[in-house]
Enzyme design. Sequence first.
Site, mmCIF file in Angstrom:
data_model
loop_
_atom_site.group_PDB
_atom_site.id
_atom_site.type_symbol
_atom_site.label_atom_id
_atom_site.label_comp_id
_atom_site.label_asym_id
_atom_site.label_seq_id
_atom_site.Cartn_x
_atom_site.Cartn_y
_atom_site.Cartn_z
ATOM 1 N N CYS A 2 0.832 -1.205 0.000
ATOM 2 C CA CYS A 2 0.000 0.000 0.000
ATOM 3 C C CYS A 2 0.868 1.257 0.000
ATOM 4 O O CYS A 2 2.044 1.219 0.340
ATOM 5 C CB CYS A 2 -0.906 0.016 1.216
ATOM 6 S SG CYS A 2 -1.948 -1.447 1.391
ATOM 7 N N ARG A 27 4.157 0.778 -6.703
ATOM 8 C CA ARG A 27 4.069 -0.162 -5.583
ATOM 9 C C ARG A 27 2.905 -1.133 -5.746
ATOM 10 O O ARG A 27 2.814 -2.133 -5.022
ATOM 11 C CB ARG A 27 3.912 0.602 -4.261
ATOM 12 C CG ARG A 27 5.101 1.473 -3.915
ATOM 13 C CD ARG A 27 4.777 2.425 -2.784
ATOM 14 N NE ARG A 27 4.526 1.730 -1.526
ATOM 15 C CZ ARG A 27 5.461 1.466 -0.623
ATOM 16 N NH1 ARG A 27 6.709 1.808 -0.852
ATOM 17 N NH2 ARG A 27 5.158 0.860 0.499
ATOM 18 N N TRP A 75 -3.396 -2.163 -1.396
ATOM 19 C CA TRP A 75 -3.130 -3.520 -1.887
ATOM 20 C C TRP A 75 -3.786 -4.445 -0.870
ATOM 21 O O TRP A 75 -3.347 -4.562 0.257
ATOM 22 C CB TRP A 75 -1.619 -3.753 -1.979
ATOM 23 C CG TRP A 75 -1.239 -5.075 -2.553
ATOM 24 C CD1 TRP A 75 -1.132 -6.259 -1.902
ATOM 25 C CD2 TRP A 75 -0.902 -5.356 -3.916
ATOM 26 N NE1 TRP A 75 -0.748 -7.257 -2.759
ATOM 27 C CE2 TRP A 75 -0.600 -6.737 -4.003
ATOM 28 C CE3 TRP A 75 -0.826 -4.578 -5.068
ATOM 29 C CZ2 TRP A 75 -0.220 -7.351 -5.195
ATOM 30 C CZ3 TRP A 75 -0.444 -5.191 -6.255
ATOM 31 C CH2 TRP A 75 -0.150 -6.555 -6.320
ATOM 32 N N ASN A 99 -0.967 1.568 6.334
ATOM 33 C CA ASN A 99 -0.268 0.463 5.664
ATOM 34 C C ASN A 99 0.119 -0.547 6.724
ATOM 35 O O ASN A 99 0.493 -0.173 7.838
ATOM 36 C CB ASN A 99 1.018 0.941 4.983
ATOM 37 C CG ASN A 99 0.729 1.792 3.772
ATOM 38 O OD1 ASN A 99 -0.401 1.876 3.310
ATOM 39 N ND2 ASN A 99 1.760 2.444 3.263
ATOM 40 N N GLY A 100 0.119 -1.823 6.361
ATOM 41 C CA GLY A 100 0.525 -2.857 7.299
ATOM 42 C C GLY A 100 -0.640 -3.743 7.684
ATOM 43 O O GLY A 100 -1.684 -3.760 7.019
ATOM 44 N N GLU A 480 14.858 -23.388 -9.376
ATOM 45 C CA GLU A 480 14.548 -21.959 -9.340
ATOM 46 C C GLU A 480 15.806 -21.127 -9.530
ATOM 47 O O GLU A 480 15.781 -20.100 -10.224
ATOM 48 C CB GLU A 480 13.863 -21.616 -8.008
ATOM 49 C CG GLU A 480 13.576 -20.139 -7.791
ATOM 50 C CD GLU A 480 12.634 -19.522 -8.808
ATOM 51 O OE1 GLU A 480 12.542 -18.280 -8.841
ATOM 52 O OE2 GLU A 480 11.978 -20.260 -9.578
ATOM 53 N N LYS A 484 16.342 -18.415 -12.569
ATOM 54 C CA LYS A 484 16.698 -17.015 -12.369
ATOM 55 C C LYS A 484 17.880 -16.639 -13.259
ATOM 56 O O LYS A 484 17.895 -15.580 -13.883
ATOM 57 C CB LYS A 484 17.059 -16.739 -10.897
ATOM 58 C CG LYS A 484 15.902 -16.773 -9.945
ATOM 59 C CD LYS A 484 15.021 -15.534 -10.002
ATOM 60 C CE LYS A 484 13.835 -15.703 -10.910
ATOM 61 N NZ LYS A 484 12.870 -16.704 -10.643
ATOM 62 N N GLU A 487 16.841 -16.480 -16.936
ATOM 63 C CA GLU A 487 15.945 -15.364 -17.239
ATOM 64 C C GLU A 487 16.690 -14.053 -17.449
ATOM 65 O O GLU A 487 16.348 -13.286 -18.359
ATOM 66 C CB GLU A 487 14.936 -15.177 -16.091
ATOM 67 C CG GLU A 487 13.839 -16.220 -16.052
ATOM 68 C CD GLU A 487 12.910 -16.021 -14.863
ATOM 69 O OE1 GLU A 487 11.689 -16.165 -15.046
ATOM 70 O OE2 GLU A 487 13.404 -15.722 -13.758
ATOM 71 N N HIS A 503 23.680 -40.314 -13.710
ATOM 72 C CA HIS A 503 22.785 -40.960 -14.672
ATOM 73 C C HIS A 503 22.748 -40.207 -16.005
ATOM 74 O O HIS A 503 21.739 -40.251 -16.707
ATOM 75 C CB HIS A 503 21.376 -41.082 -14.082
ATOM 76 C CG HIS A 503 21.313 -41.972 -12.878
ATOM 77 N ND1 HIS A 503 21.456 -43.336 -12.966
ATOM 78 C CD2 HIS A 503 21.154 -41.687 -11.569
ATOM 79 C CE1 HIS A 503 21.370 -43.863 -11.750
ATOM 80 N NE2 HIS A 503 21.189 -42.877 -10.889
ATOM 81 N N LYS A 599 5.945 -10.174 -17.422
ATOM 82 C CA LYS A 599 5.734 -10.438 -15.997
ATOM 83 C C LYS A 599 4.603 -11.436 -15.778
ATOM 84 O O LYS A 599 4.697 -12.337 -14.973
ATOM 85 C CB LYS A 599 5.447 -9.133 -15.263
ATOM 86 C CG LYS A 599 5.329 -9.293 -13.747
ATOM 87 C CD LYS A 599 6.641 -9.744 -13.135
ATOM 88 C CE LYS A 599 6.528 -10.023 -11.664
ATOM 89 N NZ LYS A 599 7.744 -10.619 -11.106
#
Length: 604
Positions: A2, A27, A75, A99-100, A480, A484, A487, A503, A599
């Site tokens: 937020c 944001r 958000w 916020n929070g 992952e 990264k 990408e 193997h 994205k």
Amino acid sequence: MCGIVGYIGQKNTKEILLSGLKELEYRGYDSAGIAVLQEGSFASYKAVGKLVNLEEKTKEFTTEGFALGIGHTRWATHGKPTELNAHPHLGEKSYVVHNGIIENYAELKKELQTNGVTFLSQTDTEVIVHQFEKNQKTSKNSFEAFAKTIKELHGAYAILLATKAEEETLFFAKHGSPLLIGINSVDEKYFASSDTPLIGHCTSVSYLEDGDYGYVTPKEIALFDKNGVKKEARFSALSQNKLLAQKEGYRFFMEKEIYEQSVVIADTLMGRVSESEIIFDELDALLFEGINEIKLCACGTSYHSAMSASYLFERYAKIKTSIEVASEFRYREPIMTKDTLFVAISQSGETADTLETLKMAKAAGLKTLVICNVDNSSMVRLADASILTRAGIEKGVASTKAFATQITVFWMLALYTAKLRDSLNKEQIASHIATLREVPSHVKVSDEMHERIKRLSKRYLHGHGFFFIGRDIFYPLALEGALKLKEISYLHAEGYPAGEMKHGPIALADPELFTIALLPKHLHYEKAKSNVEELSARDSTICAISQLPFEKADDFIEISPCEHYMLEFFEMMVALQLLSLEISIRLGNDVDMPRNLAKSVTVE
């Protein structure tokens, strides 16, 4: 994540608030609103969706002369994105933005309702304004009421509050969420969640510390620390570069988002972990009734988090778990039985392939759950239940904090399911929760680690490829890590289970093959170490990540001492993200916008 703006002064308050909210668009948000107090009256406007909707609503509204105002981009974390849930929230004569997450909002709300207070929204934020007005009735002045309210809140917050009882005063508090005060040469005061909205208006800013609270008037800044001791606000010069301000001094948004992971994981945990149990207010235990299998379905990074989750569900909840690549699941005529809980994972909630598999599961009569970062997304609306990861927006195309928060949610969900199935006892769950609470501190990026990775990255700019290897839950982490690097560096990289080297893949081993080895002390260390030694014996260049020194490594990235393999998982995750970042920067690539990628993949 937020966003907050605030202003007190003689300029066009409406335009300052709206332009400030525009500067916080990066944001992420799903609704927005403003409240302005002038000549003893409040004017408030809210709108769902883009800021242009709020601008349209305020088109006829004008501000002249002295006024104070607060604004917010939301958000969603509690309650759907609706106008009623949008900030600012109203009491009888006060408005608040926040916020929070207020952890104890449910108990505060229950007490307030008992005393006759009516709530309009589903949010945790609304309790703040009602609690404040309750305290006003028994306090000497509004500031005393505000201070008392802050002490009664548990959780994370950045708060701005305005009340008719103090027409020239804006109250503020900060704990765990960012908040800045801005000043210039005239009697004006500005507030914001980041530097960006203040550029062009302020010459200096003060970054509030956790526990700080107080009030401002045109002539005064009254600042107090967490113990109620008055202190001086420390101001520093404000940079005038808006893009740099958005990045908060980081070179790329991806770098900023790696550093943000400690904060967003804390947000993910907020209100969901007590001393002895996991609390998901958004879930009904009936969702798991009659369930004998969990099927996880996702794409890309979310698929790797699903793979990681499968280890946690089977290990702790003792429930059969399968994982599916969404783009394949759609076309292979899968068997779906009604004793299966279908779990779709997506950062955006709009990933086309995953959304279609969710529709298939719904059509087959399965119970459905979505793990997502965006409330009111297509998947969240479609599923029987959803858990929001609370990662905030990611500007970098290569996902970092979305992955971290998904893993955090899955760890909690595995424990939640384990309690329902009696596969872990209270003491075991309490032990896991204690470890979960340590995660935010273990994903904080140390200067020493980052500098070490920055220096050694120059070794890894050539060669014919990378192996990322790990065992057990560190295998999906290896996948992952490889993703990264692919990408953002455009270098060839593959993730493998460490035991699979012999193997076939080990045929590629030579000095120009780089092996990134994940060696957790607390999970299959000796077996993984043996696999790395096989590669070392064939002259592969080894970069080991571990808390135990590995003498055959050409490079060694040391993680901090810890007593649980999941803490090692999170620290290694950060190391892999930083390694990819630094290699890509050395190669001169656009880290935030890698070629050929988007994205959110909303087409097949």
